[in-house]
Design a protein around this motif. Structure first.
Motif, PDB file in Angstrom:
ATOM      1  N   ALA A   3       0.835  -1.210   0.000  1.00 54.87           N
ATOM      2  CA  ALA A   3       0.000   0.000   0.000  1.00 54.87           C
ATOM      3  C   ALA A   3       0.865   1.253   0.000  1.00 54.87           C
ATOM      4  O   ALA A   3       0.590   2.221  -0.732  1.00 54.87           O
ATOM      5  N   ASP A   4       1.910   1.254   0.805  1.00 58.60           N
ATOM      6  CA  ASP A   4       2.815   2.404   0.844  1.00 58.60           C
ATOM      7  C   ASP A   4       3.487   2.607  -0.514  1.00 58.60           C
ATOM      8  O   ASP A   4       3.648   3.744  -0.978  1.00 58.60           O
ATOM      9  N   GLN A   5       3.889   1.517  -1.148  1.00 57.17           N
ATOM     10  CA  GLN A   5       4.524   1.622  -2.458  1.00 57.17           C
ATOM     11  C   GLN A   5       3.557   2.185  -3.493  1.00 57.17           C
ATOM     12  O   GLN A   5       3.910   3.091  -4.263  1.00 57.17           O
ATOM     13  N   LEU A   6       2.351   1.644  -3.536  1.00 58.18           N
ATOM     14  CA  LEU A   6       1.381   2.090  -4.537  1.00 58.18           C
ATOM     15  C   LEU A   6       1.044   3.562  -4.342  1.00 58.18           C
ATOM     16  O   LEU A   6       0.960   4.326  -5.311  1.00 58.18           O
ATOM     17  N   GLY A  56       3.207  10.563  -9.707  1.00 59.34           N
ATOM     18  CA  GLY A  56       2.751  10.644 -11.086  1.00 59.34           C
ATOM     19  C   GLY A  56       2.896   9.351 -11.853  1.00 59.34           C
ATOM     20  O   GLY A  56       2.695   9.320 -13.074  1.00 59.34           O
ATOM     21  N   GLY A  57       3.223   8.258 -11.166  1.00 55.93           N
ATOM     22  CA  GLY A  57       3.343   6.965 -11.821  1.00 55.93           C
ATOM     23  C   GLY A  57       1.992   6.389 -12.178  1.00 55.93           C
ATOM     24  O   GLY A  57       1.023   6.561 -11.428  1.00 55.93           O
ATOM     25  N   THR A  58       1.928   5.716 -13.307  1.00 55.31           N
ATOM     26  CA  THR A  58       0.657   5.124 -13.742  1.00 55.31           C
ATOM     27  C   THR A  58       0.766   3.631 -14.048  1.00 55.31           C
ATOM     28  O   THR A  58      -0.166   2.879 -13.794  1.00 55.31           O
ATOM     29  N   LEU A  59       1.879   3.176 -14.600  1.00 58.01           N
ATOM     30  CA  LEU A  59       1.996   1.791 -15.065  1.00 58.01           C
ATOM     31  C   LEU A  59       2.345   0.858 -13.912  1.00 58.01           C
ATOM     32  O   LEU A  59       3.421   0.963 -13.311  1.00 58.01           O
ATOM     33  N   VAL A  60       1.453  -0.073 -13.601  1.00 57.39           N
ATOM     34  CA  VAL A  60       1.690  -1.088 -12.567  1.00 57.39           C
ATOM     35  C   VAL A  60       1.667  -2.448 -13.240  1.00 57.39           C
ATOM     36  O   VAL A  60       0.681  -2.827 -13.879  1.00 57.39           O
ATOM     37  N   ASP A  61       2.755  -3.188 -13.083  1.00 53.08           N
ATOM     38  CA  ASP A  61       2.926  -4.464 -13.791  1.00 53.08           C
ATOM     39  C   ASP A  61       2.827  -5.638 -12.824  1.00 53.08           C
ATOM     40  O   ASP A  61       3.476  -5.653 -11.779  1.00 53.08           O
ATOM     41  N   THR A  62       2.021  -6.639 -13.191  1.00 53.02           N
ATOM     42  CA  THR A  62       1.898  -7.841 -12.390  1.00 53.02           C
ATOM     43  C   THR A  62       1.777  -9.037 -13.328  1.00 53.02           C
ATOM     44  O   THR A  62       1.990  -8.925 -14.528  1.00 53.02           O
ATOM     45  N   ALA A  63       1.447 -10.205 -12.765  1.00 55.82           N
ATOM     46  CA  ALA A  63       1.268 -11.421 -13.560  1.00 55.82           C
ATOM     47  C   ALA A  63       0.438 -12.403 -12.758  1.00 55.82           C
ATOM     48  O   ALA A  63       0.409 -12.358 -11.519  1.00 55.82           O
ATOM     49  N   GLU A 105      -9.076   4.730 -12.850  1.00 59.31           N
ATOM     50  CA  GLU A 105      -8.743   5.386 -14.111  1.00 59.31           C
ATOM     51  C   GLU A 105      -7.383   6.083 -14.075  1.00 59.31           C
ATOM     52  O   GLU A 105      -6.857   6.482 -15.124  1.00 59.31           O
ATOM     53  N   ASP A 106      -6.787   6.208 -12.900  1.00 65.02           N
ATOM     54  CA  ASP A 106      -5.467   6.833 -12.784  1.00 65.02           C
ATOM     55  C   ASP A 106      -4.330   5.873 -13.076  1.00 65.02           C
ATOM     56  O   ASP A 106      -3.174   6.302 -13.175  1.00 65.02           O
ATOM     57  N   LEU A 107      -4.634   4.582 -13.187  1.00 59.92           N
ATOM     58  CA  LEU A 107      -3.585   3.580 -13.353  1.00 59.92           C
ATOM     59  C   LEU A 107      -3.696   2.855 -14.687  1.00 59.92           C
ATOM     60  O   LEU A 107      -4.787   2.705 -15.244  1.00 59.92           O
ATOM     61  N   VAL A 108      -2.542   2.420 -15.170  1.00 56.17           N
ATOM     62  CA  VAL A 108      -2.471   1.507 -16.309  1.00 56.17           C
ATOM     63  C   VAL A 108      -2.063   0.161 -15.728  1.00 56.17           C
ATOM     64  O   VAL A 108      -0.906  -0.043 -15.356  1.00 56.17           O
ATOM     65  N   VAL A 109      -3.026  -0.736 -15.613  1.00 55.87           N
ATOM     66  CA  VAL A 109      -2.789  -2.038 -14.983  1.00 55.87           C
ATOM     67  C   VAL A 109      -2.412  -3.047 -16.069  1.00 55.87           C
ATOM     68  O   VAL A 109      -3.167  -3.260 -17.024  1.00 55.87           O
ATOM     69  N   ALA A 110      -1.232  -3.641 -15.902  1.00 51.13           N
ATOM     70  CA  ALA A 110      -0.732  -4.629 -16.859  1.00 51.13           C
ATOM     71  C   ALA A 110      -0.548  -5.964 -16.150  1.00 51.13           C
ATOM     72  O   ALA A 110      -0.002  -6.011 -15.047  1.00 51.13           O
ATOM     73  N   THR A 111      -1.011  -7.031 -16.771  1.00 53.76           N
ATOM     74  CA  THR A 111      -0.752  -8.352 -16.222  1.00 53.76           C
ATOM     75  C   THR A 111      -0.356  -9.298 -17.352  1.00 53.76           C
ATOM     76  O   THR A 111      -0.398  -8.930 -18.532  1.00 53.76           O
ATOM     77  N   LYS A 112       0.057 -10.500 -16.968  1.00 54.31           N
ATOM     78  CA  LYS A 112       0.578 -11.479 -17.919  1.00 54.31           C
ATOM     79  C   LYS A 112      -0.034 -12.842 -17.662  1.00 54.31           C
ATOM     80  O   LYS A 112      -0.468 -13.139 -16.551  1.00 54.31           O
ATOM     81  N   ALA A 113      -0.049 -13.674 -18.703  1.00 52.74           N
ATOM     82  CA  ALA A 113      -0.557 -15.038 -18.590  1.00 52.74           C
ATOM     83  C   ALA A 113       0.274 -15.945 -19.482  1.00 52.74           C
ATOM     84  O   ALA A 113       0.859 -15.501 -20.475  1.00 52.74           O
ATOM     85  N   GLY A 114       0.306 -17.222 -19.147  1.00 54.79           N
ATOM     86  CA  GLY A 114       1.020 -18.195 -19.983  1.00 54.79           C
ATOM     87  C   GLY A 114       1.978 -19.067 -19.202  1.00 54.79           C
ATOM     88  O   GLY A 114       2.278 -20.184 -19.623  1.00 54.79           O
ATOM     89  N   SER A 115       2.477 -18.583 -18.051  1.00 53.35           N
ATOM     90  CA  SER A 115       3.328 -19.415 -17.213  1.00 53.35           C
ATOM     91  C   SER A 115       2.459 -20.394 -16.429  1.00 53.35           C
ATOM     92  O   SER A 115       1.359 -20.038 -15.985  1.00 53.35           O
TER      93      SER A 115
END
Length: 327
Positions: A33-36, A43-50, A73-83
């Motif tokens: 929570a502190d990091q986010l 001003g960061g928007t891109l958050v990457d997960t999987a 709407e303030d974030l660009v949420v990115a995730t991954k699949a396939g592993s």
């Protein structure tokens, strides 16, 4: 924080991304929570997960924190699949697996869509066009706004991106490719980065700090609480603790001293401003460490420093990349 277009798309992302590899495992809810909050306030928007980070806990935690702390709407949420956690098959790029994984990710995140959905790795056991069809279906169904790939080598990226461009308006062009890239790992410069530049696919470097080694914290010993001291991640760090890495780290520290900056800032600024790079993905132990990385926003390396770092870290590429005019 400056925003950049991701590849040849209208999607804009912050030029530093927040990684969540350790969330739900080594990073608890309060630290996450502190990091986010720190990232968003900078001003960061891109958050990457999987879907496999923390066995799915990273996505669940991210979704809960977004609901509580940050306007979606303030974030660009990115995730991954396939592993897949299967010793007999590390990756599954089949249409069925990928779409089921996306639905599961959305459920854990508590979201109707992700901004960026990426295939985590190339699956040689599935026809590439089937894997890419899953990306098209994700976009056409509204479950993903943009799509990309991760850990594809040069020919795989070129084939995938070209296939998607062959039917504009029908297939979704690749917005991104995520690959490890740092002063300690410049292998993408051989074929992946040239392909990405030519096909206008944005590069999202993972491990831009050389798995933490470029901060200089491993020069004398392995600090307690670091990834190198972690049972799960020690083997991840160990390959970058050799003599060649030491020479590069020494050069980074010399540059940092001359610029009145930190080694972290120098290493991150170098990769952030490489041609083709959109946003390095930074994972942090806590909010204070993340704030140190975000402070790189005000730093641009002088040309002579960049050249010195290029020289000391230059990978050895011979045939077929050597200059034929000298033969």
């Amino acid at each position: 924080m400056e925003q950049r277009h991701l590849g040849r798309t209208g999607l804009r992302v912050s030029r530093i991304g927040l990684g969540t590899l350790t969330w739900g495992r080594d990073t608890d809810e309060d630290d996450a929570a502190d990091q986010l909050r720190t990232f968003w306030e900078a001003g960061g928007t891109l958050v990457d997960t999987a879907d496999v980070y923390g066995g799915g806990e990273a996505e669940h935690l991210l979704g809960q924190l977004v609901k509580r702390l940050i306007p979606r709407e303030d974030l660009v949420v990115a995730t991954k699949a396939g592993s897949v956690p299967d010793p007999d098959r590390r990756f599954d790029g089949s249409r069925g697996h990928l779409l089921a994984a996306l639905d599961a990710s959305l459920h854990r995140l508590g979201m109707e869509y992700v901004d960026l959905w990426q295939v985590h790795a190339f699956d040689p056991g599935t026809p590439l066009e089937e894997t890419l069809q899953a990306l098209d279906l994700a976009v056409s169904s509204g479950r993903a706004r943009y799509v990309g790939v991760s850990n594809f080598c040069g020919w795989q990226l070129a084939k995938a991106a070209t296939w998607q461009l062959a039917a504009p308006g029908v297939r979704s062009r690749l917005a991104s490719t995520q690959m490890e890239y740092s002063l300690l790992q410049r292998g993408v410069e051989r074929e992946v980065l040239p392909a990405a530049l030519d096909l206008e696919v944005g590069l999202l470097p993972s491990s831009p700090l050389g798995r933490g080694v470029l901060t200089g914290k491993y020069r004398r010993a392995t600090p307690a609480g670091s990834r190198g001291a972690s049972e799960q991640l020690a083997a991840f760090v160990e390959p970058y603790l050799d003599d060649a890495a030491t020479r590069i780290v020494d050069a980074v520290m010399t540059a940092a001293d001359g610029l009145a900056a930190t080694p972290l800032q120098v290493a991150l600024a170098w990769v952030r401003d490489r041609p083709g790079v959109v946003a390095p993905i930074v994972g942090a132990r806590d909010a204070a460490q993340l704030a140190g990385a975000l402070s790189v926003e005000t730093l641009s390396l002088p040309d002579e420093i960049c050249q010195a770092l290029d020289d000391v870290s230059a990978p050895v590429h011979r045939y077929p990349d050597q200059d034929w005019s000298t033969l």
